[in-house]
Scaffold this active site. Structure first.
Site, PDB file in Angstrom:
ATOM      1  N   SER A 129       0.843  -1.194   0.000  1.00 55.58           N
ATOM      2  CA  SER A 129       0.000   0.000   0.000  1.00 55.58           C
ATOM      3  C   SER A 129       0.885   1.253   0.000  1.00 55.58           C
ATOM      4  CB  SER A 129      -0.966  -0.051   1.184  1.00 55.58           C
ATOM      5  OG  SER A 129      -2.007   0.889   1.056  1.00 55.58           O
ATOM      6  N   ASP A 184      -8.748  -4.784  -6.402  1.00 53.94           N
ATOM      7  CA  ASP A 184      -8.052  -3.759  -5.617  1.00 53.94           C
ATOM      8  C   ASP A 184      -7.845  -2.519  -6.480  1.00 53.94           C
ATOM      9  OD1 ASP A 184      -6.628  -2.241  -3.878  1.00 53.94           O
ATOM     10  OD2 ASP A 184      -4.910  -3.589  -3.696  1.00 53.94           O
ATOM     11  N   HIS A 197      -8.015  -5.174  -0.897  1.00 57.03           N
ATOM     12  CA  HIS A 197      -6.755  -4.571  -0.459  1.00 57.03           C
ATOM     13  C   HIS A 197      -6.198  -5.234   0.803  1.00 57.03           C
ATOM     14  CE1 HIS A 197      -3.789  -1.445  -0.914  1.00 57.03           C
ATOM     15  NE2 HIS A 197      -3.987  -0.981   0.305  1.00 57.03           N
TER      16      HIS A 197
END
Length: 215
Positions: A129, A184, A197
């Site tokens: 991320s 995602d 995610h």
């Protein structure tokens, strides 16, 4: 501002939905084996995602570290999370680099420490991320000598996947593996957070295999 509020709300909702870490997992949210331990053959430097605790997080950092140790031997791998000035706050995601300069510098400090403290170690790295942007921006700006010591990188939920075309600029493409889960949206130049995610832990073993293959 409305979009930011939606993002924060989505992250909070997903965090509540995520499974609670086991005691063993909670104990591995941070790893400082480069900073505090002896030099080892391989050093894994990892940057966690936004809002994750510790310096390794929970979703994918610790399981990738564990997989590396199982494959190479626990005494052969040092796992080091990016902490310090990288606090994994949400707002830096909205900056042009999808993180901020101090967070990038915190990762660079770890790469430099690996070179100075353990000149013979082979470095591999990863990020999830916002952490994927931290590693991306750090690695692409390393000097040539240090960059050559970074043998491979794995990026999960890569926030700069579209902008950087699925690779780390100024770094060999075949030494990077990007993981983008189906659904995602973060991988497609948005900051829309979906349940996908949170799924990257399932790729930890595959990521470790890739890192080992590049040593």
């Amino acid at each position: 501002m409305h979009f930011r509020a939606l993002l924060v709300s989505a992250l909070a909702t997903l965090a509540m939905a995520a499974p609670a870490p086991t005691l063993e997992a909670r104990q591995s949210l941070s790893s400082n084996e480069l900073e505090n331990g002896p030099c080892r053959d391989v050093t894994f430097i990892f940057a966690r995602g936004s809002t994750e605790q510790g310096n390794m997080g929970f979703i994918v950092g610790p399981p990738t570290c564990t997989a590396l140790k199982l494959k190479l031997g626990s005494d052969k791998v040092a796992c080091q999370g990016v902490g310090g000035a990288y606090t994994a706050n949400l707002l830096p995601n909205f900056l042009s680099q999808n993180t901020d300069p101090k967070s990038i510098a915190a990762a660079t400090d770890m790469f430099q420490l690996a070179r100075t403290k353990c000149p013979n170690t082979k470095i591999v790295t990863g990020g999830y991320s916002q952490g994927s942007a931290v590693i991306d921006n750090s690695v692409k700006a390393l000097d040539d000598d240090l960059k050559s010591r970074v043998k491979a990188a794995v990026l999960f939920g890569f926030t700069r996947n579209v902008v950087d075309r699925g690779q780390i600029p100024n770094y060999p493409k075949d030494q990077v593996k990007v993981y983008c889960a189906v659904g995602d949206m973060v991988c497609y130049n948005t900051l829309i957070i979906t349940a996908a995610h949170l799924t990257y832990g399932i790729y930890a073993n595959d990521a470790a295999n890739f890192l080992v293959s590049k040593l």
